[in-house]
Design a protein around this motif. Structure first.
Motif, PDB file in Angstrom:
ATOM      1  N   ASN A   1      -6.416  -4.191  -3.611  1.00 16.77           N
ATOM      2  CA  ASN A   1      -7.172  -5.237  -4.291  1.00 16.77           C
ATOM      3  C   ASN A   1      -6.325  -6.507  -4.360  1.00 16.77           C
ATOM      4  O   ASN A   1      -5.101  -6.439  -4.517  1.00 16.77           O
ATOM      5  CB  ASN A   1      -7.546  -4.800  -5.706  1.00 16.77           C
ATOM      6  CG  ASN A   1      -8.522  -3.641  -5.712  1.00 16.77           C
ATOM      7  OD1 ASN A   1      -9.685  -3.807  -5.398  1.00 16.77           O
ATOM      8  ND2 ASN A   1      -8.031  -2.455  -6.070  1.00 16.77           N
ATOM      9  N   ILE A   2      -6.984  -7.636  -4.273  1.00 15.75           N
ATOM     10  CA  ILE A   2      -6.260  -8.898  -4.369  1.00 15.75           C
ATOM     11  C   ILE A   2      -7.028  -9.835  -5.303  1.00 15.75           C
ATOM     12  O   ILE A   2      -8.256  -9.965  -5.210  1.00 15.75           O
ATOM     13  CB  ILE A   2      -6.026  -9.533  -2.986  1.00 15.75           C
ATOM     14  CG1 ILE A   2      -5.173 -10.811  -3.114  1.00 15.75           C
ATOM     15  CG2 ILE A   2      -7.314  -9.796  -2.234  1.00 15.75           C
ATOM     16  CD1 ILE A   2      -4.580 -11.282  -1.782  1.00 15.75           C
TER      17      ILE A   2
ATOM     18  N   HIS B   1     -11.116  -9.206  -4.642  1.00 18.17           N
ATOM     19  CA  HIS B   1     -11.414  -8.937  -3.238  1.00 18.17           C
ATOM     20  C   HIS B   1     -10.648  -7.697  -2.797  1.00 18.17           C
ATOM     21  O   HIS B   1      -9.703  -7.259  -3.453  1.00 18.17           O
ATOM     22  CB  HIS B   1     -11.053 -10.144  -2.369  1.00 18.17           C
ATOM     23  CG  HIS B   1     -11.952 -11.325  -2.602  1.00 18.17           C
ATOM     24  ND1 HIS B   1     -11.945 -12.047  -3.768  1.00 18.17           N
ATOM     25  CD2 HIS B   1     -12.895 -11.910  -1.808  1.00 18.17           C
ATOM     26  CE1 HIS B   1     -12.842 -13.029  -3.695  1.00 18.17           C
ATOM     27  NE2 HIS B   1     -13.420 -12.961  -2.525  1.00 18.17           N
ATOM     28  N   ILE B   2     -11.087  -7.141  -1.680  1.00 18.16           N
ATOM     29  CA  ILE B   2     -10.478  -5.910  -1.183  1.00 18.16           C
ATOM     30  C   ILE B   2      -9.934  -6.151   0.221  1.00 18.16           C
ATOM     31  O   ILE B   2     -10.559  -6.822   1.045  1.00 18.16           O
ATOM     32  CB  ILE B   2     -11.492  -4.740  -1.191  1.00 18.16           C
ATOM     33  CG1 ILE B   2     -10.800  -3.412  -0.880  1.00 18.16           C
ATOM     34  CG2 ILE B   2     -12.659  -5.012  -0.258  1.00 18.16           C
ATOM     35  CD1 ILE B   2     -10.032  -2.851  -2.025  1.00 18.16           C
ATOM     36  N   LEU B   3      -8.762  -5.587   0.468  1.00 14.40           N
ATOM     37  CA  LEU B   3      -8.133  -5.630   1.790  1.00 14.40           C
ATOM     38  C   LEU B   3      -8.112  -4.197   2.319  1.00 14.40           C
ATOM     39  O   LEU B   3      -7.330  -3.368   1.856  1.00 14.40           O
ATOM     40  CB  LEU B   3      -6.715  -6.194   1.683  1.00 14.40           C
ATOM     41  CG  LEU B   3      -6.601  -7.581   1.050  1.00 14.40           C
ATOM     42  CD1 LEU B   3      -5.158  -7.882   0.656  1.00 14.40           C
ATOM     43  CD2 LEU B   3      -7.124  -8.651   1.991  1.00 14.40           C
ATOM     44  N   LYS B   4      -8.989  -3.889   3.254  1.00 16.05           N
ATOM     45  CA  LYS B   4      -9.078  -2.549   3.813  1.00 16.05           C
ATOM     46  C   LYS B   4      -8.316  -2.516   5.141  1.00 16.05           C
ATOM     47  O   LYS B   4      -8.683  -3.203   6.096  1.00 16.05           O
ATOM     48  CB  LYS B   4     -10.534  -2.152   4.027  1.00 16.05           C
ATOM     49  CG  LYS B   4     -11.338  -2.060   2.739  1.00 16.05           C
ATOM     50  CD  LYS B   4     -12.780  -1.645   3.019  1.00 16.05           C
ATOM     51  CE  LYS B   4     -13.581  -1.518   1.721  1.00 16.05           C
ATOM     52  NZ  LYS B   4     -14.989  -1.119   1.978  1.00 16.05           N
TER      53      LYS B   4
ATOM     54  N   LYS C   1     -11.014  -9.884   5.861  1.00 14.96           N
ATOM     55  CA  LYS C   1     -10.619  -9.228   7.113  1.00 14.96           C
ATOM     56  C   LYS C   1      -9.181  -9.538   7.497  1.00 14.96           C
ATOM     57  O   LYS C   1      -8.469  -8.685   8.028  1.00 14.96           O
ATOM     58  CB  LYS C   1     -11.566  -9.662   8.231  1.00 14.96           C
ATOM     59  CG  LYS C   1     -13.007  -9.214   8.044  1.00 14.96           C
ATOM     60  CD  LYS C   1     -13.127  -7.694   8.043  1.00 14.96           C
ATOM     61  CE  LYS C   1     -14.586  -7.258   7.959  1.00 14.96           C
ATOM     62  NZ  LYS C   1     -14.708  -5.775   7.922  1.00 14.96           N
ATOM     63  N   ARG C   2      -8.760 -10.780   7.273  1.00 16.00           N
ATOM     64  CA  ARG C   2      -7.369 -11.159   7.572  1.00 16.00           C
ATOM     65  C   ARG C   2      -6.890 -12.120   6.494  1.00 16.00           C
ATOM     66  O   ARG C   2      -7.522 -13.144   6.231  1.00 16.00           O
ATOM     67  CB  ARG C   2      -7.221 -11.803   8.945  1.00 16.00           C
ATOM     68  CG  ARG C   2      -5.767 -12.188   9.247  1.00 16.00           C
ATOM     69  CD  ARG C   2      -5.580 -12.723  10.668  1.00 16.00           C
ATOM     70  NE  ARG C   2      -4.206 -13.182  10.863  1.00 16.00           N
ATOM     71  CZ  ARG C   2      -3.174 -12.387  11.146  1.00 16.00           C
ATOM     72  NH1 ARG C   2      -3.364 -11.091  11.262  1.00 16.00           N
ATOM     73  NH2 ARG C   2      -1.940 -12.877  11.314  1.00 16.00           N
ATOM     74  N   LEU C   3      -5.746 -11.783   5.889  1.00 15.46           N
ATOM     75  CA  LEU C   3      -5.194 -12.600   4.814  1.00 15.46           C
ATOM     76  C   LEU C   3      -4.325 -13.701   5.392  1.00 15.46           C
ATOM     77  O   LEU C   3      -3.410 -13.443   6.193  1.00 15.46           O
ATOM     78  CB  LEU C   3      -4.365 -11.727   3.864  1.00 15.46           C
ATOM     79  CG  LEU C   3      -3.874 -12.398   2.582  1.00 15.46           C
ATOM     80  CD1 LEU C   3      -5.058 -12.753   1.677  1.00 15.46           C
ATOM     81  CD2 LEU C   3      -2.899 -11.478   1.841  1.00 15.46           C
TER      82      LEU C   3
ATOM     83  N   MET D   1       0.830  -1.200   0.000  1.00 19.56           N
ATOM     84  CA  MET D   1       0.000   0.000   0.000  1.00 19.56           C
ATOM     85  C   MET D   1       0.871   1.259   0.000  1.00 19.56           C
ATOM     86  O   MET D   1       0.615   2.211  -0.748  1.00 19.56           O
ATOM     87  CB  MET D   1      -0.921  -0.013   1.223  1.00 19.56           C
ATOM     88  CG  MET D   1      -1.907  -1.175   1.221  1.00 19.56           C
ATOM     89  SD  MET D   1      -2.705  -1.383   2.843  1.00 19.56           S
ATOM     90  CE  MET D   1      -3.732  -2.820   2.564  1.00 19.56           C
ATOM     91  N   GLU D   2       1.913   1.254   0.838  1.00 18.02           N
ATOM     92  CA  GLU D   2       2.794   2.425   0.922  1.00 18.02           C
ATOM     93  C   GLU D   2       3.585   2.644  -0.356  1.00 18.02           C
ATOM     94  O   GLU D   2       4.005   3.761  -0.654  1.00 18.02           O
ATOM     95  CB  GLU D   2       3.740   2.261   2.115  1.00 18.02           C
ATOM     96  CG  GLU D   2       3.023   2.332   3.462  1.00 18.02           C
ATOM     97  CD  GLU D   2       3.838   1.736   4.610  1.00 18.02           C
ATOM     98  OE1 GLU D   2       5.010   1.368   4.364  1.00 18.02           O
ATOM     99  OE2 GLU D   2       3.301   1.626   5.725  1.00 18.02           O
TER     100      GLU D   2
END
Length: 519
Positions: free
Chosen positions: A317-318, A307-310, A416-418, A275-276
């Motif tokens: 996105n994954i 899917h989305i990782l917030k 919620k958790r990968l 993300m960074e």
């Protein structure tokens, strides 16, 4: 509508010795003339086909070494050397190494090369012309058939077939370098079209979760035996990502939108680093999806959606690949003729489209983009041309890049958790857990701690030392430990690690002077 996304992954380990500028093996050069440029040229013939190619920076950097003539390649040097001047040791090396290509699809189709192959098997003595023909055919057979059939000079040499001259051999070797010089510019040029998306991987192809902490081996599989010394340097995982983004931007004039984590290895802990770095999407194996959602049964309705990782650091996105379809191309269709193989794949896709009628779904095929084709007839050209034509004509699907798809359809399914894992059985057992792999991690941890001592003491460190450490963190060394038939990867790992100690002005540990063994 069924949207079909192909992601082809292009990678080679880092073979070059940073201290001598010598490449221990020629696989970057030889795969470079067989696998990277032709894949793009085939695609260009089918404008309706949109694809994603993942180019690992360590591969591109080594291709540039060849195009800039800054690497020494013993295989290339022995190829250039006149056959009449070869000494006994060089002749033995050529006999041992210059049949290193698929026998059925790459040697047997050329009568003279096949003749030399059996001559070596029978241990019949080679004369100077035999060595010259072998030097030529080894390098010629590695060149993609599309170039052998289109470059006038190579057409003549292939047609002649035997009794080559030194000049003809030099033409073959010269054409290899010309092909290598076209690879990166060709991808850069095609990137300006909507037909292509390029992505990157962490620079030297490390298993990011294990750089974060080797303890994550147990999170992926509770039965994993861990090294006695923990390796835990999250900053190295972040650096491998950041360096890849910077390198990509310098070569292609823009930042990558997507990233293929090395070996599709992921975990919750490394998500902020993507993300960074400005990465919008990553890809991994379907096993990680079902582990993350704690699902015991495969569910394609869930699989065929992004899917989305917030997280606090942002959103990512994954994409999860369809392992079955990917493996059909990667490992199964090589045994079939092209038309039957394509018909089989199209039947699978048509069945999927019928099942999800009136729904928008994303089916992702993500696979190695180089090694598979050596086992196909005609280096995969027959299969790929047949496939791209059928896909272009199919009314029930549309090919897409991941970037395109995400611009049209937002990811609505949140994870919620990968879970931690990779494309190999959804865990890390290919890189950690057996005694040899664990010992290699212990050697690496010791070396990395020596570097950290210097940094903590604010002592100057050679930039090459950082680079060498990142090379040592690559996945390929650990992949092969305990299952390396030639010992090449053990030698490479110990060479890289020995060079690291030299670069930080420390004595090379005695255990690096001999093959890694378990006592």
């Amino acid at each position: 509508m069924l949207y079909l996304a192909f992601i082809f992954h292009m990678h080679q380990p880092y073979y070059k010795n940073l201290l001598t500028q010598e490449a221990a093996v020629p696989w970057v050069r030889l795969h470079g003339v067989k696998d990277y440029l032709d894949m793009l040229q085939i695609l260009e013939k089918y404008p309706a086909i949109h694809q994603t190619f993942n180019l690992v920076p360590s591969l591109l950097e080594q291709i540039e070494d060849y195009t800039q003539r800054t690497v020494k390649d013993m295989y290339l040097e022995l190829s250039f050397k006149p056959a009449a001047e070869l000494n006994p040791k060089e002749k033995a090396f050529i006999l041992e190494q210059f049949f290193s290509i698929n026998t059925e699809h790459c040697i047997a189709i050329h009568p003279r090369y096949y003749e030399l192959y059996f001559k070596e098997l029978s241990k019949t003595e080679f004369n100077n012309q035999d060595y010259l023909d072998l030097q030529t055919w080894f390098n010629l057979a590695w060149i993609d058939p599309s170039f052998r059939n289109s470059i006038p000079e190579l057409i003549k040499i292939v047609k002649k077939g035997r009794f080559f001259s030194e000049e003809e051999k030099r033409i073959v070797l010269g054409q290899q370098l010309i092909i290598l010089e076209q690879i990166i510019p060709a991808y850069k040029k095609m990137l300006s079209s909507n037909q292509l998306e390029l992505t990157s991987s962490p620079f030297y192809h490390p298993i990011l979760p294990l750089l974060y902490s080797t303890k994550l081996g147990k999170e992926a599989n509770s039965k994993t035996t861990l090294p006695t010394t923990q390796f835990s340097f999250p900053q190295d995982a972040k650096a491998q990502i950041d360096l890849a983004v910077s390198y990509y931007q310098s070569r292609f004039g823009q930042a990558p939108v997507g990233m293929w984590p090395s070996e599709e290895s992921v975990c919750e802990h490394i998500l902020p680093f993507f993300m960074e770095a400005g990465i919008n999407w990553i890809v991994t194996d379907e096993a990680i999806l079902f582990k993350s959602l704690k699902m015991k049964k495969r569910n394609t309705r869930i699989l065929y959606q992004p899917h989305i990782l917030k997280r606090k650091a942002g959103n990512l996105n994954i994409i999860f690949r369809d392992r079955n379809l990917s493996d059909l191309i990667g490992f199964m269709y090589q045994r079939m003729n092209a038309k039957d193989a394509v018909a089989d794949l199209m039947k699978h896709l048509e069945d999927i489209a019928k099942f999800f009628k009136d729904e928008n779904i994303l089916v992702t095929i993500a696979m190695d983009g180089e090694n598979a084709w050596e086992y196909f007839t005609n280096d995969g050209h027959d299969f790929l041309n047949e496939l791209y034509q059928k896909l272009s004509d199919a009314p029930f699907l549309k090919t897409t890049t991941i970037k395109e798809y995400l611009q049209k359809f937002e990811s609505r399914n949140e994870i919620k958790r990968l879970a931690a894992g990779s494309w190999i059985y959804g865990e890390f057992g290919k890189w950690i857990g057996n005694p040899y792999k664990n010992k290699a991690w212990e050697y690496l941890a010791q070396a990395r701690k020596e570097l950290q001592k210097l940094l903590d003491a604010n002592q100057p460190v050679n930039d090459l030392a950082f680079k060498q450490m990142r090379i040592c963190e690559g996945s390929d060394w650990f992949w092969w430990y305990g299952e390396d038939p030639t010992g090449d990867f053990d030698r490479l790992f110990r060479m890289h690690l020995s060079n690291f100690y030299t670069l930080i002005n420390k004595n090379i540990p005695a255990y690096l002077n001999s093959p890694l063994s378990i006592k």
